[in-house]
Structures are given as C-alpha cells and as structure tokens.
Scaffold this motif. Structure first.
Motif, PDB file in Angstrom:
ATOM      1  N   UNK A  67      16.145  20.691  24.398  1.00 33.27           N
ATOM      2  CA  UNK A  67      14.758  21.078  24.123  1.00 33.27           C
ATOM      3  C   UNK A  67      14.679  22.266  23.167  1.00 33.27           C
ATOM      4  N   UNK A  68      15.525  23.270  23.411  1.00 37.59           N
ATOM      5  CA  UNK A  68      15.439  24.478  22.587  1.00 37.59           C
ATOM      6  C   UNK A  68      16.067  24.297  21.201  1.00 37.59           C
ATOM      7  N   UNK A  99      14.961  21.900  19.395  1.00 37.38           N
ATOM      8  CA  UNK A  99      13.887  21.247  18.642  1.00 37.38           C
ATOM      9  C   UNK A  99      13.109  22.208  17.729  1.00 37.38           C
ATOM     10  N   UNK A 100      12.709  23.400  18.198  1.00 37.20           N
ATOM     11  CA  UNK A 100      11.991  24.288  17.269  1.00 37.20           C
ATOM     12  C   UNK A 100      12.756  24.581  15.972  1.00 37.20           C
ATOM     13  N   UNK A 134      10.240  15.178  24.616  1.00 37.02           N
ATOM     14  CA  UNK A 134       9.496  15.000  23.371  1.00 37.02           C
ATOM     15  C   UNK A 134      10.362  14.434  22.249  1.00 37.02           C
ATOM     16  N   UNK A 145       1.982  26.897  36.236  1.00 39.33           N
ATOM     17  CA  UNK A 145       0.903  27.049  35.265  1.00 39.33           C
ATOM     18  C   UNK A 145       0.137  28.350  35.373  1.00 39.33           C
ATOM     19  N   UNK A 184       1.800  31.779  34.154  1.00 46.60           N
ATOM     20  CA  UNK A 184       1.951  32.115  32.744  1.00 46.60           C
ATOM     21  C   UNK A 184       0.911  33.134  32.315  1.00 46.60           C
ATOM     22  N   UNK A 199       8.074  34.311  26.204  1.00 48.83           N
ATOM     23  CA  UNK A 199       8.154  33.425  27.357  1.00 48.83           C
ATOM     24  C   UNK A 199       8.600  32.040  26.904  1.00 48.83           C
ATOM     25  N   UNK A 200       9.591  31.501  27.588  1.00 50.92           N
ATOM     26  CA  UNK A 200      10.116  30.175  27.252  1.00 50.92           C
ATOM     27  C   UNK A 200      10.078  29.310  28.508  1.00 50.92           C
ATOM     28  N   UNK A 201       9.417  28.197  28.405  1.00 50.85           N
ATOM     29  CA  UNK A 201       9.319  27.283  29.540  1.00 50.85           C
ATOM     30  C   UNK A 201      10.064  26.000  29.213  1.00 50.85           C
ATOM     31  N   UNK A 237       9.577  23.138  30.799  1.00 53.84           N
ATOM     32  CA  UNK A 237       8.817  21.953  31.151  1.00 53.84           C
ATOM     33  C   UNK A 237       9.386  21.196  32.340  1.00 53.84           C
TER      34      UNK A 237
END
Lengths: 379, 379
Positions: free
Chosen positions: B15-16, B18-19, B41, B321, B324, B336-338, B340
C-alpha cells in the motif's frame, strides 16, 4: 478513515490528491470525461459534467464532492446541492472563480486591493478605459480563461473587436506595473478553521507558471510585512467569498510596493505544488482535510527554502521515459513528479521540487533537474 | 515514466509503495490472496502465490516482480526466473530471509558479527548449547516467524520439545545482553549503487515494533562510530547476499558496545516508515527505484530528528474513524498513516511520524499523537 471524497475532473490536481488520500485512508473517487487522463487510476465514473444526472450518479455514496477545476456549470452545482450533496467549495463561492467580472465586483465590495478595472460592452467603452489608464490595458474574457488564454494586452478599443462579437461584456484592467508575481495559498474548512502557507513568488513564462520560490524572497521572516499583507488579503477573500478547501490567491507586487489581487483558484494550484515536498502538510492533503471538515494540518516548511520548477512538453511529442533516469542520476535530491500525460509542446507534464537551506543553491538544483527533462538538443 | 512493478502481497508495505509510484508515474500492480487487503486499490490479480501459473499470469507484462513479504516459495520464485521474469530481490537472496539457519550460516561465512548460534536437532543438542551459554538461550523456528512469533526464550532442552516434533532442525542463539535494538536500512540496485539511511533505534514491545527514533540517539554525527559500523555491516550483507531493493538489517547494540546482526528483511520495513516524512527519499520510493534499477534518491533527513510510533488495534475491534479527527485536532504537525485495516487487538493498523529539531519534543509529540488513537478509556 473511510470517508469518501468525490473529485470532478481527472487532471493532475486530482491525481496528486491520491497519495495523501491513500495515507489517510480516504476513499478518493474521480469523475472523468473519459479514460486515460492524469488521475485515471482513481476514476470510478466516466460522464459529462454538464449533465446533472450523470454527476448525481457519481455523487451517490460520497461524503463530499470537490473539484480538479472550476468548470462545472452552476446549474449542475446547484442541482447537487439541492439533492443534498455536500459540495465544497460551494456554487456560491465557485461563481467568483468562474466569472472574473463577478469576482472583481465582489472583491471591490469587500475592499480588497485589486487593479483598476471596468466592465466594458463595446469598443468605445474599452477605448475610454484605455485612455484613462495610460494608453494600455489588459482585456479579459470573464469566463473560460486559464494559463494565459482569454487575456490580451490592448492599446485601442478596436483590439477587442473579435471578443465583443460574442455579445457578452468583457473585463478590462489596468496593466499593472508589477515588480513580481506572488501567490498566497490558504485552506479553510466549513466550520471556520483557516491555515495559511508562507507567501511564494511565482515566475511566469509565456503566461504559464514556470517556477515557484517558497517563501517569496524577502518574505522569510515571521514579522514580514509582505507575508502579513498577503495573509490578511487571502483570509478576507476566503471568508468574504465563503471558500472551503484550498484557495490560491495570485497577487501582483507593484513597483510602488502595493499588493493587488490578480486571479483566484478555488482548488489546489500550481503555486502550491512545492508543499508536497516542502511543507509538513501538502495542499493536496489539506484540501482533502478541509472539504471533509477535518482539522487542518500544520503548514510550516520542512526546510528554509523550496523551489518548484514545472516540466513542460518540448518541441517533440512523446514519452519522457528515458529522461527520468537522466534526471534521477544527476539530481538524487530532486523530488520528481510526473502527471502521466503525453508530452505535447508547452503542456505541463510534471514538476520537480528541491528543498534545502540556501535559496540560490535550491533554485539552481531545481532548475537543473527540470532541465534534464528537456530535449537532448537543449541540454 | 510508464514502467510496471508487480508486487506480490497486498499488505501495508505494498500500500505504501503506491503514493511514490503515482508521483513517479510507475504502474504499480499488486497480486493478492483475496480482496479487501490493505493494498486493495492496486490489486490487479487475485490468486495463490504457491501456484506458479497464477503468479506467472500476474507477472506477464510487468517489468519487475517484487514483494510485500518474504513468503513466496522458492520453487515459485525460481519458476518466475526460469520464465524470464525479473525478480528483485532474487530467489537466492530471499532464501536467507526465508530460512534463519541459512541466514546465520551465510552471515558467519561472510564474517559479519552475529550472536553465538547453533543448529540443533533435538533436546540434547539444545541443552548442550544452553549449558555452554549461561543457562539460557533463544530458540527460533528457521521459517515462518515474524513479530515475535516462532521465537522463544528457553532454559532447558525440554522447552523445545514441541517444536522438535516437526522433525526439522531449529536455530538456537545466545540471549544477547543488549543495551538497545537498532536498524540499518539500505537500498541496492542491480547495477550496484547502494544508498544508506541514518541508523535508527527501534523500540519493541511484546515482540512488536512500537517506535523508531531516527537517527538513533547518540548517532547524530557524521563521524559517528555506530553509524559507520552499521553501514559497513549493512553494505556487507547487501553485497554478500546479493540483495536488491530495500534491505533492513536489525541489530543489537550489546552492553559491551558490540553491534550484532539480529534479523534481516528484504523489503521495506517498519523500521523505515519514518522515511516517508523524515527523509528526502522514502524507503518505498527507493525500493521502486532500486528494483527498476533506476538511480537511487538522496537519503538525507529533512529534519534533525524523526520519530515514528505504530498505531495498534486496541482491546475493542472496529473502525478508528472517529479517532482520526481527535489526533488531527490535537496534533496538526503529526503525519498520520492509515493502512485501511480493521483494528484487531495488537494488529498494526497505522503509524504516526513527527519530525523536527529536538528529539525529546519530537518523541513526545509522536507518542501523544499515536495515543490519540487508543481507546477512550485509556486516554
């Protein structure tokens, strides 16, 4: 976090919202006119933004609708609001970004410093404004202009003839004798909180943003007059026009030290791309926070200086693939951002940011890294 | 840029990636065991990583295959290589991350400092090692352990009885009298270039990484002995085991000032999450550059100190939720890194990083921001 943000428009601004959305676990969905645009990876609906039903279908299930651009028609925006969709910025705010005459009128009402301006309906009115303003003026179509389009320097009423044929009034402004252009980026959430980044200098070439220096040289100090004036103006605009999300206020610094509002953009803006690598909170993360009415992030810089240089398509079309390696090799400290677009001449296809302690050094390195994307013949 | 990276495994590490893939226009595709994982995603194929044909179908059209974890079986890895797929790190390197006995043997051959160790096949051999090492030892299953699983403190041969039943040899190591745990992150590309981040201190709780201090306190200076020794070790491991991509070398700093290699991870690692917000080039961007054999990015820090604190699921399951907003409100400077993920007790569901000039201040703020995600009862 699980909230859903719907973005209308699939350009590079929507694309650059995706990384912070992933990190914050915000479900970012994009409404596009077609496939293959810059933010294609996040597209969940393809449709026509002029058709309310198509936009409504996209908006179902999102917590808030926001934008990659300001071109969604007012009737569609108001239709969304009437259907109970949260739209940020709202139609009332966006109308000022969509119509430069409305914007000038409203800023004048608010007492915000702007260039001399007038609404002109024919060549005679235009000529009268030119005569009253030293024989030259800037003529603008109130709608549809961007990146230098819809803007023309005129020295006689006759030079507006073709635009007057459309039968709509035009905006005319004094040609401001400016020392440089600046931009003040601000974010505002519906519940009122406002956050401001440092004021920046923007350098335009051929009507297109070429580079951004953050902070604007001479505005480094916390007690700086320039930063204070720009912040006050940007806050007044955000409040006075009820803007939510990120607002970019483009400014002239005149040769006689006045600060005048040039243009407004109610979305993340090219003048704020440096924030991805140079600020604790990027304009893209902040925009998501703001439109979701979440607490805003810190806007301090992560280094004393950051310089962003746009990468434009060159004389030849085609992929920039082989040039990435060259730029990466020569500039390991440059942050390279690609928009995944084909490189038509003059088109913004990416940008490069360098941050560090010394402005001259940072600017040199950012420009050199961006130049590595130019055609071989020009390196 | 247009290159395609295929990642096997859809956890938070994928996931990380992807950015930075989006910013560099790298097409990131993920092979997942099912839908709904952290990197959902980017999933383009769902399949069984133990079945070569399914992994091969995924690998068609990617420029390189890399990993979110080290659990892909050797026969599948070698099948990919035989089919002409670029696999980075390669099977030969990954075997050392998959089998701690192989790893210890290879590191010993290379002369890299490691704890006393032995391969033991039964209780008697284990007892002999314990007797020779002060009456206590650390017993490890060579395969499948992570986050404290497959590791046990033993004081008699009988305490290994259940694990010996599997009929496989076990790894036994001295219980190192360590002052603290450190980690050295390194990236290496196939053509040889190596980049090292500053050495960090990792703080474990219940066998799970709780927080990371960058740089390791006391290792701030450029001429620091600790950093030099760790860098030399990490380079030797990367070269000696022919690792490509990011390699995390977990280290013990013993009470008598020795540096010993504890574990290896051949992928981005929890000890490097701080690099997203605290280094010019994050471990995730660097991993993509390295496996694509692109020039590596600068690994300097963007602030003198960065502290990362993991956010773990609490006693109650459920969504984080509403927490945050609390964390964002109280800590606008925290990144902050979530991931999911649903918040099962003890599960890593996100992390928080704060960077700044003073370690005490940065650490306090990072811990406070992470604590805002705890259950209300414990705040």
């Amino acid at each position: 976090m699980g909230q859903v943000v719907g973005v209308i428009g699939a350009g590079q601004l929507a694309r650059m919202m995706l990384p912070p959305a992933i990190e914050l676990d915000i479900d970012l969905r994009v409404f596009a006119a077609g496939r293959g645009e810059s933010a294609d990876r996040a597209v969940t609906e393809v449709g026509d933004m002029h058709v309310l039903e198509e936009v409504l279908a996209f908006a179902r299930g999102v917590d808030v609708v926001t934008f990659d651009h300001e071109h969604v028609p007012q009737d569609v925006l108001r239709g969304l609001v009437d259907a109970g969709v949260a739209v940020r910025p709202g139609p009332h705010a966006l109308q000022y970004a969509q119509d430069k005459l409305l914007m000038r009128r409203r800023l004048a009402e608010l007492g915000i410093p702007i260039p001399e301006w007038a609404e002109v309906r024919d060549e005679a009115e235009l000529q009268a404004f030119i005569d009253a303003n030293g024989g030259v003026a800037v003529l603008k179509t109130p709608r549809g202009g961007y990146d230098g389009k819809g803007v023309r320097i005129v020295r006689s009423g006759a030079e507006g003839a073709d635009w007057f044929e459309a039968g709509e009034p035009l905006l005319v402004e004094e040609r401001v004798d400016f020392r440089r252009e600046l931009a003040q980026l601000v974010a505002r959430r519906p519940s009122g909180e406002i956050a401001l980044w440092p004021i920046v200098e923007t350098v335009q070439r051929d009507g297109v943003c070429a580079e951004v220096l953050a902070p604007a040289p001479g505005a480094e100090g916390a007690d700086d007059r320039l930063g204070y004036v720009a912040a006050t103006i940007a806050q007044s605009v955000a409040l006075g026009l009820d803007v939510t999300g990120v607002l970019a206020v483009e400014l002239f610094e005149t040769t006689d030290q006045r600060i005048l509002v040039n243009e407004l953009a109610m979305r993340p803006h090219n003048s704020g791309h440096w924030t991805i690598d140079g600020s604790t909170t990027s304009q893209f993360e902040q925009h998501l926070r703001a439109v979701l009415d979440l607490p805003l992030g810190d806007t301090g810089m992560t280094a004393p200086h950051a310089v962003m240089v746009n990468v434009l398509g060159g004389p030849q079309e085609g992929s920039y693939g082989d040039r990435y390696e060259r730029a990466m090799h020569a500039h390991p400290d440059a942050k390279i951002h690609s928009y995944g677009k084909s490189a038509r001449p003059g088109r913004k296809v990416g940008h490069v940011t360098v941050a560090g302690p010394e402005l001259d050094d940072v600017a040199y390195r950012a420009r050199a890294a961006a130049a590595a994307f130019d055609d071989d013949s020009t390196v």
